[in-house]
Design a protein around this motif. Structure first.
Motif, PDB file in Angstrom:
ATOM      1  N   ASP A 115       0.897  -1.134  -0.121  1.00  0.00           N
ATOM      2  CA  ASP A 115       0.030  -0.030  -0.154  1.00  0.00           C
ATOM      3  C   ASP A 115       0.909   1.276   0.024  1.00  0.00           C
ATOM      4  O   ASP A 115       0.650   2.230  -0.764  1.00  0.00           O
ATOM      5  N   LEU A 116       1.899   1.230   0.751  1.00  0.00           N
ATOM      6  CA  LEU A 116       2.695   2.434   1.219  1.00  0.00           C
ATOM      7  C   LEU A 116       3.715   2.626   0.014  1.00  0.00           C
ATOM      8  O   LEU A 116       3.799   3.750  -0.549  1.00  0.00           O
ATOM      9  N   VAL A 117       4.327   1.752  -0.341  1.00  0.00           N
ATOM     10  CA  VAL A 117       5.405   1.778  -1.433  1.00  0.00           C
ATOM     11  C   VAL A 117       4.639   2.264  -2.869  1.00  0.00           C
ATOM     12  O   VAL A 117       5.261   2.813  -3.822  1.00  0.00           O
ATOM     13  N   THR A 118       3.499   1.732  -2.769  1.00  0.00           N
ATOM     14  CA  THR A 118       2.845   2.052  -4.466  1.00  0.00           C
ATOM     15  C   THR A 118       2.287   3.256  -4.417  1.00  0.00           C
ATOM     16  O   THR A 118       2.031   3.930  -5.490  1.00  0.00           O
ATOM     17  N   LEU A 119       1.971   4.098  -3.484  1.00  0.00           N
ATOM     18  CA  LEU A 119       1.350   5.249  -3.492  1.00  0.00           C
ATOM     19  C   LEU A 119       1.927   6.286  -4.565  1.00  0.00           C
ATOM     20  O   LEU A 119       0.977   6.857  -5.193  1.00  0.00           O
ATOM     21  N   VAL A 120       3.302   6.450  -4.302  1.00  0.00           N
ATOM     22  CA  VAL A 120       3.656   7.396  -5.243  1.00  0.00           C
ATOM     23  C   VAL A 120       3.925   6.926  -6.708  1.00  0.00           C
ATOM     24  O   VAL A 120       3.556   7.659  -7.394  1.00  0.00           O
ATOM     25  N   PRO A 121       4.301   5.635  -6.893  1.00  0.00           N
ATOM     26  CA  PRO A 121       4.233   5.242  -8.401  1.00  0.00           C
ATOM     27  C   PRO A 121       2.884   5.357  -9.147  1.00  0.00           C
ATOM     28  O   PRO A 121       2.965   5.722 -10.241  1.00  0.00           O
ATOM     29  N   ALA A 122       1.988   5.129  -8.026  1.00  0.00           N
ATOM     30  CA  ALA A 122       0.513   5.149  -9.011  1.00  0.00           C
ATOM     31  C   ALA A 122       0.188   6.488  -9.350  1.00  0.00           C
ATOM     32  O   ALA A 122      -0.436   6.952 -10.173  1.00  0.00           O
ATOM     33  N   ARG A 123       0.418   7.433  -8.316  1.00  0.00           N
ATOM     34  CA  ARG A 123       0.215   9.012  -8.454  1.00  0.00           C
ATOM     35  C   ARG A 123       0.884   9.563  -9.657  1.00  0.00           C
ATOM     36  O   ARG A 123       0.421   9.893 -10.665  1.00  0.00           O
ATOM     37  N   ARG A 145       3.179   4.494  15.398  1.00  0.00           N
ATOM     38  CA  ARG A 145       3.606   5.346  14.364  1.00  0.00           C
ATOM     39  C   ARG A 145       3.155   4.854  12.907  1.00  0.00           C
ATOM     40  O   ARG A 145       2.747   5.633  11.964  1.00  0.00           O
ATOM     41  N   LEU A 146       3.146   3.623  12.901  1.00  0.00           N
ATOM     42  CA  LEU A 146       2.664   3.027  11.562  1.00  0.00           C
ATOM     43  C   LEU A 146       1.148   3.371  11.362  1.00  0.00           C
ATOM     44  O   LEU A 146       0.945   3.612  10.293  1.00  0.00           O
ATOM     45  N   VAL A 147       0.547   3.406  12.358  1.00  0.00           N
ATOM     46  CA  VAL A 147      -1.052   3.410  12.558  1.00  0.00           C
ATOM     47  C   VAL A 147      -1.223   4.903  11.971  1.00  0.00           C
ATOM     48  O   VAL A 147      -2.085   4.979  11.096  1.00  0.00           O
ATOM     49  N   ARG A 148      -0.398   5.820  12.467  1.00  0.00           N
ATOM     50  CA  ARG A 148      -1.016   7.186  12.194  1.00  0.00           C
ATOM     51  C   ARG A 148      -0.628   7.356  10.772  1.00  0.00           C
ATOM     52  O   ARG A 148      -1.161   7.932   9.774  1.00  0.00           O
ATOM     53  N   LEU A 149       0.706   6.723  10.058  1.00  0.00           N
ATOM     54  CA  LEU A 149       1.185   6.816   8.757  1.00  0.00           C
ATOM     55  C   LEU A 149      -0.168   6.312   7.883  1.00  0.00           C
ATOM     56  O   LEU A 149      -0.354   6.838   6.807  1.00  0.00           O
ATOM     57  N   VAL A 150      -0.201   4.985   8.064  1.00  0.00           N
ATOM     58  CA  VAL A 150      -1.420   4.285   7.225  1.00  0.00           C
ATOM     59  C   VAL A 150      -2.591   5.311   7.153  1.00  0.00           C
ATOM     60  O   VAL A 150      -3.285   5.407   6.418  1.00  0.00           O
ATOM     61  N   ARG A 151      -3.166   5.648   8.532  1.00  0.00           N
ATOM     62  CA  ARG A 151      -4.443   6.544   8.458  1.00  0.00           C
ATOM     63  C   ARG A 151      -4.420   7.575   7.835  1.00  0.00           C
ATOM     64  O   ARG A 151      -5.233   8.206   7.002  1.00  0.00           O
ATOM     65  N   ARG A 152      -3.133   8.489   7.596  1.00  0.00           N
ATOM     66  CA  ARG A 152      -2.963   9.512   6.865  1.00  0.00           C
ATOM     67  C   ARG A 152      -3.154   9.176   5.511  1.00  0.00           C
ATOM     68  O   ARG A 152      -3.699  10.015   4.674  1.00  0.00           O
ATOM     69  N   ALA A 153      -2.118   8.325   5.117  1.00  0.00           N
ATOM     70  CA  ALA A 153      -2.134   7.969   3.781  1.00  0.00           C
ATOM     71  C   ALA A 153      -3.341   7.231   2.941  1.00  0.00           C
ATOM     72  O   ALA A 153      -3.488   7.205   1.752  1.00  0.00           O
ATOM     73  N   ALA A 154      -4.269   6.621   3.842  1.00  0.00           N
ATOM     74  CA  ALA A 154      -5.491   6.100   3.274  1.00  0.00           C
ATOM     75  C   ALA A 154      -6.274   7.021   2.589  1.00  0.00           C
ATOM     76  O   ALA A 154      -7.171   6.602   1.988  1.00  0.00           O
ATOM     77  N   ARG A 155      -6.230   8.227   2.701  1.00  0.00           N
ATOM     78  CA  ARG A 155      -6.960   9.297   1.983  1.00  0.00           C
ATOM     79  C   ARG A 155      -6.441   9.493   0.628  1.00  0.00           C
ATOM     80  O   ARG A 155      -7.316   9.928  -0.220  1.00  0.00           O
ATOM     81  N   VAL A 156      -5.266   8.939   0.380  1.00  0.00           N
ATOM     82  CA  VAL A 156      -4.805   8.898  -1.251  1.00  0.00           C
ATOM     83  C   VAL A 156      -5.264   8.060  -2.228  1.00  0.00           C
ATOM     84  O   VAL A 156      -5.832   8.483  -3.328  1.00  0.00           O
TER      85      VAL A 156
END
Ligand code: UDP
Length: 395
Positions: A115-123, A145-156
């Motif tokens: 999920d996290l690694v693919t965010l930028v390539p998809a964009r 810390r991972l929870v906060r990161l994933v929750r923030r990134a889930a908006r993308v």
């Protein structure tokens, strides 16, 4: 232009975890209008299982330091993380190149790392992104810390698919519910009676502190005190670095003097055959699980279930998915060894009541969790984010 929707699924692991087995089943159930290709960050047995299902698989290897990082470490910050971040960025560049070359209509990621690694390539490639979240994004399950990161990134991503309402409740975005479904071959006719012979108390799942094998081993002396001929069968192998835990389980059985009654079966490709031997299937996770496919698999073979009351399992064992009415199995508080033993004994003492619950569970799970439903939900979601709402030629 083809009329098939082309979906690139991205997963970080080549191992056969629950989410990966669910992916194989979903791929088998997809219709002709979708072509899935899978990209893995590492090779492993998953590749063969997907290829058997007719899915094309590519491996784009990631540095071991990133691929092998466990979630506990992923939540901390250290100089090593800077190096890791650089490696992730370098991997992102290669992944972007791969997306440019393959030009899928949708990219679908099925693990937190993917999920996290693919965010930028998809964009960067303007490919619609669907996250498929199989984990509860909560502090009792993942590092904060991972929870906060994933929750923030889930908006993308353009859509976030979840495996249960329990998982959905941990995310701050709108989600699409797609329960991992059972394949037709995993179900049987409802059981007429418990198997003949001494009672078999079974547990199925990778050996891990989160899966409750330790609690079952600790409940075994009390179960044996009431049913001295009972056998406990532990099906599954340690994965994701849990070998030490497997040793702890063995030594705990020795310490409690029950090792003659506990059978360590190891990984079984055919869990249905194992479930058919069981008088009762235990799911004793001490932490709230996001889902619990094993519970569904026991239900669709009519095997009575004893499980811990937490996370997605409560949802599975609740008629209509609502926690009202008689649960479809016996539920006990997570981590409560005495309650677990008492519930197993209740099933063994009153097979008629257990069989009644088993039949109700069979009917409910057969209707709610067939993999065809999962495949239909995924297909609808992919079409929506790709802007192709209906099957057939694209505009
Ligand atoms: N499983 C299996 N062989 C084993 C143990 C487990 O095929 O020896 C399968 C099990 O049937 C289920 C999956 O692994 O389909 C585990 O999924 P679940 O959602 O229960 O747990 P997860 O591993 O995803 O946390």
């Amino acid at each position: 232009m083809t009329d098939r929707l082309r979906v690139l699924v991205v997963d970080h692991t080549g191992d056969l975890g629950g989410a990966e087995l669910a992916l194989v089943r979903a791929c088998e159930a997809l219709g002709d209008h979708v072509t899935v290709r899978v990209l893995l960050f590492e090779d492993g047995p998953l590749r063969g299982r997907l290829e058997q299902a007719g899915v094309r698989v590519d491996v784009l290897p990631i540095s071991r330091a990133v691929g092998g990082m466990d979630r506990r470490r992923a939540g901390r910050l250290s100089p090593r993380h800077v190096v890791t971040a650089v490696r992730v960025a370098a991997y992102g560049v290669r992944l972007t190149g791969r997306l440019r070359r393959l030009r899928p209509d949708v990219v679908h990621t099925t693990s937190l790392k993917a999920d996290l690694v693919t965010l930028v390539p998809a964009r960067l490639t303007r490919t619609p992104l669907v996250w498929h979240v199989h984990d509860r994004i909560a502090d009792d399950y993942l590092p904060p810390r991972l929870v906060r990161l994933v929750r923030r990134a889930a908006r993308v991503p353009q859509a976030v698919v979840v495996n249960s309402r329990a998982t959905a409740a941990t995310l701050p975005v709108e989600t699409v519910l797609a329960y991992p479904g059972y394949a037709p071959g995993q179900a049987s006719a409802p059981r007429a009676a418990a198997p003949a012979g001494p009672p078999v108390v079974g547990i199925v799942g990778r050996l891990s502190p989160t899966k409750g094998q330790l609690e079952l081993v600790r409940a075994t002396p009390a179960i044996l005190a009431r049913h001295p001929d009972a056998r406990v069968r532990v099906v599954g192998a340690p994965t994701f670095g849990a070998e030490e835990h497997a040793e702890l389980l063995h030594s705990e059985a020795v310490r409690l003097g029950v090792s003659d009654h506990v059978e360590w079966v190891g990984f079984r490709a055919d869990t249905a055959a194992e479930l058919d031997e069981m008088t009762v299937c235990v799911h004793a996770s001490p932490v709230p699980e996001p889902f619990g496919q094993v519970v569904v698999e026991a239900m669709v073979r009519g095997v009575p279930v004893v499980a811990t009351r937490a996370g997605g399992v409560t949802e599975i064992l609740a008629p209509d998915g609502e926690p009202t009415g008689d649960p479809l199995g016996l539920l006990v508080p997570p981590g409560d060894v005495d309650a677990l033993a008492a519930a197993v004994i209740e099933v063994l003492d009153d097979p008629a009541a257990a069989a009644r619950r088993g039949r109700a569970a069979f009917a409910s799970a057969s209707e709610r969790f067939p993999v065809a439903r999962t495949a239909a939900t995924l297909t609808r979601t992919w079409r929506r984010v790709a802007g192709v709402p209906y099957p057939g030629p694209r505009p």
